[in-house]
Motif scaffolding. Structure first.
Motif, PDB file in Angstrom:
ATOM      1  N   ARG A  84       0.849  -1.187   0.000  1.00  0.00           N
ATOM      2  CA  ARG A  84       0.000   0.000   0.000  1.00  0.00           C
ATOM      3  C   ARG A  84       0.883   1.234   0.000  1.00  0.00           C
ATOM      4  NH1 ARG A  84      -1.278  -3.510   3.686  1.00  0.00           N
ATOM      5  NH2 ARG A  84      -3.146  -4.733   3.407  1.00  0.00           N
ATOM      6  N   ARG A  85       0.400   2.264  -0.657  1.00  0.00           N
ATOM      7  CA  ARG A  85       1.136   3.517  -0.691  1.00  0.00           C
ATOM      8  C   ARG A  85       0.160   4.655  -0.431  1.00  0.00           C
ATOM      9  NH1 ARG A  85       3.563   4.425  -6.173  1.00  0.00           N
ATOM     10  NH2 ARG A  85       1.921   5.933  -6.469  1.00  0.00           N
ATOM     11  N   THR A  86       0.594   5.635   0.316  1.00  0.00           N
ATOM     12  CA  THR A  86      -0.238   6.792   0.596  1.00  0.00           C
ATOM     13  C   THR A  86       0.001   7.834  -0.484  1.00  0.00           C
ATOM     14  OG1 THR A  86       0.008   6.344   2.951  1.00  0.00           O
ATOM     15  CG2 THR A  86      -0.831   8.497   2.345  1.00  0.00           C
ATOM     16  N   GLU A  87      -1.094   8.275  -1.094  1.00  0.00           N
ATOM     17  CA  GLU A  87      -0.994   9.278  -2.144  1.00  0.00           C
ATOM     18  C   GLU A  87      -1.910  10.443  -1.832  1.00  0.00           C
ATOM     19  OE1 GLU A  87      -1.995   7.469  -5.857  1.00  0.00           O
ATOM     20  OE2 GLU A  87      -0.089   6.403  -6.000  1.00  0.00           O
ATOM     21  N   LYS A  89      -4.753  13.081  -2.544  1.00  0.00           N
ATOM     22  CA  LYS A  89      -5.969  13.106  -3.354  1.00  0.00           C
ATOM     23  C   LYS A  89      -5.879  14.289  -4.302  1.00  0.00           C
ATOM     24  CE  LYS A  89      -9.388  11.027  -0.326  1.00  0.00           C
ATOM     25  NZ  LYS A  89     -10.664  11.239   0.367  1.00  0.00           N
ATOM     26  N   THR A  90      -6.190  14.044  -5.560  1.00  0.00           N
ATOM     27  CA  THR A  90      -6.135  15.126  -6.537  1.00  0.00           C
ATOM     28  C   THR A  90      -7.235  16.140  -6.253  1.00  0.00           C
ATOM     29  OG1 THR A  90      -7.490  13.814  -8.043  1.00  0.00           O
ATOM     30  CG2 THR A  90      -5.112  13.725  -8.364  1.00  0.00           C
ATOM     31  N   HIS A  97      -4.940   9.406   0.728  1.00  0.00           N
ATOM     32  CA  HIS A  97      -5.649   8.136   0.790  1.00  0.00           C
ATOM     33  C   HIS A  97      -4.675   7.007   0.458  1.00  0.00           C
ATOM     34  CE1 HIS A  97      -6.027   9.078  -3.519  1.00  0.00           C
ATOM     35  NE2 HIS A  97      -6.155   7.780  -3.719  1.00  0.00           N
ATOM     36  N   VAL A  98      -5.014   5.806   0.905  1.00  0.00           N
ATOM     37  CA  VAL A  98      -4.161   4.637   0.720  1.00  0.00           C
ATOM     38  C   VAL A  98      -4.517   3.971  -0.598  1.00  0.00           C
ATOM     39  CG1 VAL A  98      -3.510   2.400   1.674  1.00  0.00           C
ATOM     40  CG2 VAL A  98      -3.943   4.314   3.198  1.00  0.00           C
ATOM     41  N   VAL A  99      -3.491   3.642  -1.392  1.00  0.00           N
ATOM     42  CA  VAL A  99      -3.682   3.025  -2.690  1.00  0.00           C
ATOM     43  C   VAL A  99      -2.995   1.663  -2.694  1.00  0.00           C
ATOM     44  CG1 VAL A  99      -3.247   3.263  -5.160  1.00  0.00           C
ATOM     45  CG2 VAL A  99      -3.719   5.279  -3.796  1.00  0.00           C
ATOM     46  N   GLU A 100      -3.749   0.620  -3.058  1.00  0.00           N
ATOM     47  CA  GLU A 100      -3.165  -0.717  -3.181  1.00  0.00           C
ATOM     48  C   GLU A 100      -2.296  -0.771  -4.423  1.00  0.00           C
ATOM     49  OE1 GLU A 100      -3.624  -3.597  -1.300  1.00  0.00           O
ATOM     50  OE2 GLU A 100      -4.851  -2.561   0.186  1.00  0.00           O
ATOM     51  N   GLN A 101      -1.142  -1.392  -4.312  1.00  0.00           N
ATOM     52  CA  GLN A 101      -0.212  -1.505  -5.432  1.00  0.00           C
ATOM     53  C   GLN A 101      -0.402  -2.853  -6.123  1.00  0.00           C
ATOM     54  OE1 GLN A 101       1.813   1.171  -6.233  1.00  0.00           O
ATOM     55  NE2 GLN A 101       0.547   2.103  -4.655  1.00  0.00           N
ATOM     56  N   ASP A 102      -0.282  -2.876  -7.441  1.00  0.00           N
ATOM     57  CA  ASP A 102      -0.389  -4.124  -8.190  1.00  0.00           C
ATOM     58  C   ASP A 102       0.879  -4.954  -8.042  1.00  0.00           C
ATOM     59  OD1 ASP A 102      -2.920  -3.478  -9.107  1.00  0.00           O
ATOM     60  OD2 ASP A 102      -2.136  -2.455 -10.870  1.00  0.00           O
TER      61      ASP A 102
END
Length: 172
Positions: A84-87, A89-90, A97-102
């Motif tokens: 997971r990486r925190t990015e 929000k545009t 928000h937390v984004v799951e990585q592929d």
């Protein structure tokens, strides 16, 4: 510690009664035609009870719990880094928000595995085979060329076109 393990002196140690449920989840998912929800239903119908711990409150097995178990490489004795990486929000100043990585690296862990690596890989292959995501497409007949250009005379906000498929005239 993930379900099936407990922390002792900073190390993951297998909790055998929970580990038996983890093995059952992988076994049912790999060797039957059951999907993720089918495995959860099987566990609930056959009297399996989940230990309520940490911030959980349900004794029943949910689809999200089974999905999380099948996705977690800890159960094959490995540790994932960077899942997971925190990015940012545009369009916001400081909301994240937390984004799951592929793709993420997986390293050998110091703990004992509950399931074989081959079983974990079989489960991942079955999940990938069963996953289906609809393609998003833009219909040119619903192009709103003035979206963002028209301004509401009352409030001054930009106006955007929207298509409501539930209320379209050709639908019966």
């Amino acid at each position: 510690a993930p379900y099936g393990y407990k922390l002792e002196n900073g190390c993951l140690v297998i909790v055998e009664d929970e580990a038996a449920i983890i093995r059952t989840i992988f076994d049912r998912y790999i060797h039957t035609n059951d999907g993720i929800q089918g495995v959860a239903d099987y566990l609930n119908k056959h009297g399996y009870k989940k230990k309520v711990r940490q911030n959980g409150y349900l004794e029943q097995f949910s689809r999200s719990f089974v999905d999380g178990v099948l996705d977690n490489p800890v159960y094959m004795g490995k540790i994932a880094y960077g899942r997971r990486r925190t990015e940012k929000k545009t369009g916001t100043r400081n909301e994240m928000h937390v984004v799951e990585q592929d793709e993420f690296p997986v390293y050998e862990g110091l703990h004992e595995a509950i399931v074989l690596e081959e079983d974990w890989n079989l489960a991942q292959a079955k999940k990938k085979e069963r996953s289906f995501q609809r393609d998003k497409f833009k219909d040119p007949s619903h192009a709103h060329i003035l979206s963002g250009l028209l301004i509401c005379p009352c409030c001054g906000r930009k106006m955007y076109g929207n298509v409501s498929k539930a209320h379209s005239k050709d639908r019966k």
